[in-house]
Design a protein around this motif. Structure first.
Motif, PDB file in Angstrom:
ATOM      1  N   PHE A  71      -6.420  -9.707   0.450  1.00 52.14           N
ATOM      2  CA  PHE A  71      -7.137  -8.677   0.785  1.00 52.14           C
ATOM      3  C   PHE A  71      -8.482  -9.110   1.229  1.00 52.14           C
ATOM      4  O   PHE A  71      -9.059 -10.137   0.608  1.00 52.14           O
ATOM      5  CB  PHE A  71      -7.273  -7.703  -0.505  1.00 52.14           C
ATOM      6  CG  PHE A  71      -5.751  -7.056  -0.855  1.00 52.14           C
ATOM      7  CD1 PHE A  71      -5.438  -5.768  -0.573  1.00 52.14           C
ATOM      8  CD2 PHE A  71      -5.037  -7.708  -1.700  1.00 52.14           C
ATOM      9  CE1 PHE A  71      -4.185  -5.333  -0.832  1.00 52.14           C
ATOM     10  CE2 PHE A  71      -3.807  -7.262  -2.202  1.00 52.14           C
ATOM     11  CZ  PHE A  71      -3.312  -6.074  -1.619  1.00 52.14           C
ATOM     12  N   HIS A  78       0.884  -1.256   0.072  1.00 52.33           N
ATOM     13  CA  HIS A  78       0.198  -0.096  -0.129  1.00 52.33           C
ATOM     14  C   HIS A  78       0.885   1.186   0.114  1.00 52.33           C
ATOM     15  O   HIS A  78       2.228   1.294   0.320  1.00 52.33           O
ATOM     16  CB  HIS A  78      -1.117   0.019   1.200  1.00 52.33           C
ATOM     17  CG  HIS A  78      -0.228  -0.221   2.556  1.00 52.33           C
ATOM     18  ND1 HIS A  78       0.498   0.633   2.999  1.00 52.33           N
ATOM     19  CD2 HIS A  78      -0.248  -1.278   3.278  1.00 52.33           C
ATOM     20  CE1 HIS A  78       1.183   0.067   4.196  1.00 52.33           C
ATOM     21  NE2 HIS A  78       0.507  -0.943   4.388  1.00 52.33           N
ATOM     22  N   ARG A 123      -7.343  -2.477  -6.918  1.00 53.70           N
ATOM     23  CA  ARG A 123      -8.499  -1.791  -6.682  1.00 53.70           C
ATOM     24  C   ARG A 123      -8.896  -1.081  -8.078  1.00 53.70           C
ATOM     25  O   ARG A 123     -10.191  -1.408  -8.113  1.00 53.70           O
ATOM     26  CB  ARG A 123      -8.291  -0.450  -5.711  1.00 53.70           C
ATOM     27  CG  ARG A 123      -9.515   0.411  -5.573  1.00 53.70           C
ATOM     28  CD  ARG A 123      -9.026   1.820  -5.136  1.00 53.70           C
ATOM     29  NE  ARG A 123      -8.092   2.509  -6.279  1.00 53.70           N
ATOM     30  CZ  ARG A 123      -7.082   3.542  -6.070  1.00 53.70           C
ATOM     31  NH1 ARG A 123      -7.214   3.962  -4.485  1.00 53.70           N
ATOM     32  NH2 ARG A 123      -6.691   3.952  -6.830  1.00 53.70           N
ATOM     33  N   LEU A 141      -2.167  -2.474  -3.570  1.00 53.48           N
ATOM     34  CA  LEU A 141      -3.546  -2.115  -3.422  1.00 53.48           C
ATOM     35  C   LEU A 141      -4.544  -1.167  -4.259  1.00 53.48           C
ATOM     36  O   LEU A 141      -5.314  -1.308  -4.771  1.00 53.48           O
ATOM     37  CB  LEU A 141      -3.603  -1.393  -1.880  1.00 53.48           C
ATOM     38  CG  LEU A 141      -4.979  -0.611  -1.437  1.00 53.48           C
ATOM     39  CD1 LEU A 141      -5.742  -1.853  -1.204  1.00 53.48           C
ATOM     40  CD2 LEU A 141      -4.728   0.076  -0.106  1.00 53.48           C
ATOM     41  N   GLU A 142      -3.582  -0.081  -4.801  1.00 54.24           N
ATOM     42  CA  GLU A 142      -4.052   0.589  -5.616  1.00 54.24           C
ATOM     43  C   GLU A 142      -4.290  -0.066  -7.024  1.00 54.24           C
ATOM     44  O   GLU A 142      -5.477   0.325  -7.902  1.00 54.24           O
ATOM     45  CB  GLU A 142      -3.105   1.828  -6.186  1.00 54.24           C
ATOM     46  CG  GLU A 142      -3.064   2.935  -4.943  1.00 54.24           C
ATOM     47  CD  GLU A 142      -1.648   3.795  -4.970  1.00 54.24           C
ATOM     48  OE1 GLU A 142      -1.982   5.024  -4.666  1.00 54.24           O
ATOM     49  OE2 GLU A 142      -0.579   3.180  -5.173  1.00 54.24           O
ATOM     50  N   ARG A 169     -13.473  -1.264  -3.311  1.00 52.73           N
ATOM     51  CA  ARG A 169     -12.616  -1.014  -2.520  1.00 52.73           C
ATOM     52  C   ARG A 169     -12.164  -2.378  -1.769  1.00 52.73           C
ATOM     53  O   ARG A 169     -12.799  -3.104  -1.583  1.00 52.73           O
ATOM     54  CB  ARG A 169     -13.199  -0.135  -1.367  1.00 52.73           C
ATOM     55  CG  ARG A 169     -12.535   0.610  -0.130  1.00 52.73           C
ATOM     56  CD  ARG A 169     -13.169   1.223   0.900  1.00 52.73           C
ATOM     57  NE  ARG A 169     -12.291   1.715   1.955  1.00 52.73           N
ATOM     58  CZ  ARG A 169     -12.796   2.160   3.048  1.00 52.73           C
ATOM     59  NH1 ARG A 169     -14.276   2.221   3.029  1.00 52.73           N
ATOM     60  NH2 ARG A 169     -12.121   2.664   4.201  1.00 52.73           N
ATOM     61  N   HIS A 202      -9.361  -4.244   1.415  1.00 53.19           N
ATOM     62  CA  HIS A 202      -8.545  -3.920   2.744  1.00 53.19           C
ATOM     63  C   HIS A 202      -7.439  -4.969   2.856  1.00 53.19           C
ATOM     64  O   HIS A 202      -7.840  -6.045   2.935  1.00 53.19           O
ATOM     65  CB  HIS A 202      -9.492  -4.209   3.969  1.00 53.19           C
ATOM     66  CG  HIS A 202     -10.729  -3.450   3.706  1.00 53.19           C
ATOM     67  ND1 HIS A 202     -10.795  -2.031   4.250  1.00 53.19           N
ATOM     68  CD2 HIS A 202     -12.089  -3.668   3.044  1.00 53.19           C
ATOM     69  CE1 HIS A 202     -12.211  -1.820   3.992  1.00 53.19           C
ATOM     70  NE2 HIS A 202     -12.734  -2.391   3.105  1.00 53.19           N
ATOM     71  N   PRO A 203      -6.215  -4.422   2.752  1.00 51.62           N
ATOM     72  CA  PRO A 203      -5.085  -5.447   2.961  1.00 51.62           C
ATOM     73  C   PRO A 203      -4.991  -6.214   4.551  1.00 51.62           C
ATOM     74  O   PRO A 203      -5.402  -5.446   5.333  1.00 51.62           O
ATOM     75  CB  PRO A 203      -3.923  -4.724   3.043  1.00 51.62           C
ATOM     76  CG  PRO A 203      -4.091  -3.222   2.444  1.00 51.62           C
ATOM     77  CD  PRO A 203      -5.722  -3.041   2.706  1.00 51.62           C
ATOM     78  N   GLN A 206       3.037   2.941  -7.978  1.00 53.86           N
ATOM     79  CA  GLN A 206       1.691   2.510  -7.630  1.00 53.86           C
ATOM     80  C   GLN A 206       1.966   1.274  -6.914  1.00 53.86           C
ATOM     81  O   GLN A 206       3.040   0.713  -6.815  1.00 53.86           O
ATOM     82  CB  GLN A 206       0.952   1.958  -8.640  1.00 53.86           C
ATOM     83  CG  GLN A 206       0.145   3.009  -9.556  1.00 53.86           C
ATOM     84  CD  GLN A 206      -0.494   2.575 -10.700  1.00 53.86           C
ATOM     85  OE1 GLN A 206       0.116   2.050 -11.640  1.00 53.86           O
ATOM     86  NE2 GLN A 206      -1.820   2.895 -10.777  1.00 53.86           N
ATOM     87  N   SER A 207       1.106   0.841  -5.783  1.00 56.45           N
ATOM     88  CA  SER A 207       1.014  -0.112  -4.919  1.00 56.45           C
ATOM     89  C   SER A 207       0.073  -1.300  -5.454  1.00 56.45           C
ATOM     90  O   SER A 207      -0.846  -1.164  -6.199  1.00 56.45           O
ATOM     91  CB  SER A 207       0.522   0.320  -3.398  1.00 56.45           C
ATOM     92  OG  SER A 207      -0.865   0.638  -3.468  1.00 56.45           O
ATOM     93  N   THR A 258       3.077   4.470   1.090  1.00 57.99           N
ATOM     94  CA  THR A 258       3.516   4.915   2.293  1.00 57.99           C
ATOM     95  C   THR A 258       4.740   6.144   2.139  1.00 57.99           C
ATOM     96  O   THR A 258       5.201   5.848   0.821  1.00 57.99           O
ATOM     97  CB  THR A 258       4.348   3.567   2.646  1.00 57.99           C
ATOM     98  OG1 THR A 258       5.354   4.158   4.058  1.00 57.99           O
ATOM     99  CG2 THR A 258       5.202   3.017   1.683  1.00 57.99           C
ATOM    100  N   ARG A 306       1.063  -7.839   5.479  1.00 59.18           N
ATOM    101  CA  ARG A 306       2.117  -7.188   4.728  1.00 59.18           C
ATOM    102  C   ARG A 306       2.924  -8.060   4.305  1.00 59.18           C
ATOM    103  O   ARG A 306       3.346  -9.478   4.585  1.00 59.18           O
ATOM    104  CB  ARG A 306       3.029  -6.372   5.650  1.00 59.18           C
ATOM    105  CG  ARG A 306       2.204  -4.777   5.912  1.00 59.18           C
ATOM    106  CD  ARG A 306       3.255  -3.809   6.375  1.00 59.18           C
ATOM    107  NE  ARG A 306       2.693  -3.706   7.907  1.00 59.18           N
ATOM    108  CZ  ARG A 306       3.602  -2.778   8.574  1.00 59.18           C
ATOM    109  NH1 ARG A 306       4.258  -1.842   7.949  1.00 59.18           N
ATOM    110  NH2 ARG A 306       3.347  -2.415   9.964  1.00 59.18           N
TER     111      ARG A 306
END
Length: 231
Positions: A68, A28, A45, A41-42, A51, A53-54, A38-39, A30, A57
């Motif tokens: 996720f 995600h 998504r 998560l992005e 949407r 939720h991780p 980009q991550s 940081t 890690r």
């Protein structure tokens, strides 16, 4: 305009989605790595249009299974399972030297690996390992030896501390290859030249959740080939 790369989805149901995270990708965004782009998560998504939720890690350099949650309720439920150490994880790692055939590292770690250990509270950390293969590659890192030894390990962390595997293998003097923080630069450079790949050699190969769901991710092609012939 170029499109973002699609992530490899390993599993998807009403509550969860699992991907095979490539090395070099943050989980995600940081502020500690402002130039990372980009991550996961992005990207996921945008790929799924929802949407997410991780649930845990993986270090930026680590590849493999990343989970996720798809709803806040699933995030709470499975987040508790991770906190209670009810989720089993398996990794594959390349380390310097030849550790014992199998063993357990029971060594408490400072809570925050980004800060000096002195003065920090220590938390219990336990890692089990099994040696899968040994390699003796024909280059010298230490002038006393004409060749260099490495081992492929299966690793099972029984606790979930930050950088636990990397810190534990440093503790037993078998640091992970490609680890720029806890490893050895000379070995990192020599192996990168020998294999033609520069990365942290740590891969999350499987996650098993309470109830029996198991998600696996095979190691990438850089983990095999003629130069990986075992001793």
């Amino acid at each position: 305009m170029t499109s973002s790369p699609l992530l490899n989805i390993l599993h998807r149901d009403a509550d969860l989605v699992a991907i095979d995270k490539p090395p070099g990708l943050l989980v995600h965004p940081t502020g500690l790595d402002a130039h990372a782009g980009q991550s996961a998560l992005e990207l996921l998504r945008d790929q799924l249009g929802e949407r997410l939720h991780p649930l845990h890690r993986l270090d930026k350099g680590t590849s493999g299974v990343l989970l996720f949650a798809r709803t806040p309720q699933a995030a709470r439920h499975w987040g508790l399972a991770f906190e209670a150490a009810e989720v089993r994880k398996r990794y594959v790692a390349l380390v310097r030297g030849w550790p014992q055939q199998e063993g357990e590292i029971d060594y408490a770690l400072a809570r925050d690996p980004e800060l000096p250990s002195a003065g920090q509270p220590r938390v219990q950390a336990v890692t089990r390992y099994r040696r899968l293969a040994c390699f003796e590659w024909p280059f010298s890192v230490d002038g006393r030896h004409p060749a260099s030894r490495y081992a492929l390990m299966e690793v099972v962390p029984l606790t979930g501390r930050r950088h636990q595997i990397r810190r534990h293998f440093k503790h037993i003097a078998h640091p992970l290859v490609g680890d720029t923080t806890h490893g050895k630069g000379a070995h990192n450079r020599a192996v990168a030249h020998w294999l033609g790949v520069q990365r942290l050699w740590l891969h999350a190969s499987a996650i098993e959740l309470p109830g029996g769901l198991r998600v696996e991710a095979a190691c990438g092609p850089e983990w095999s080939g003629p130069r990986w012939a075992a001793c």
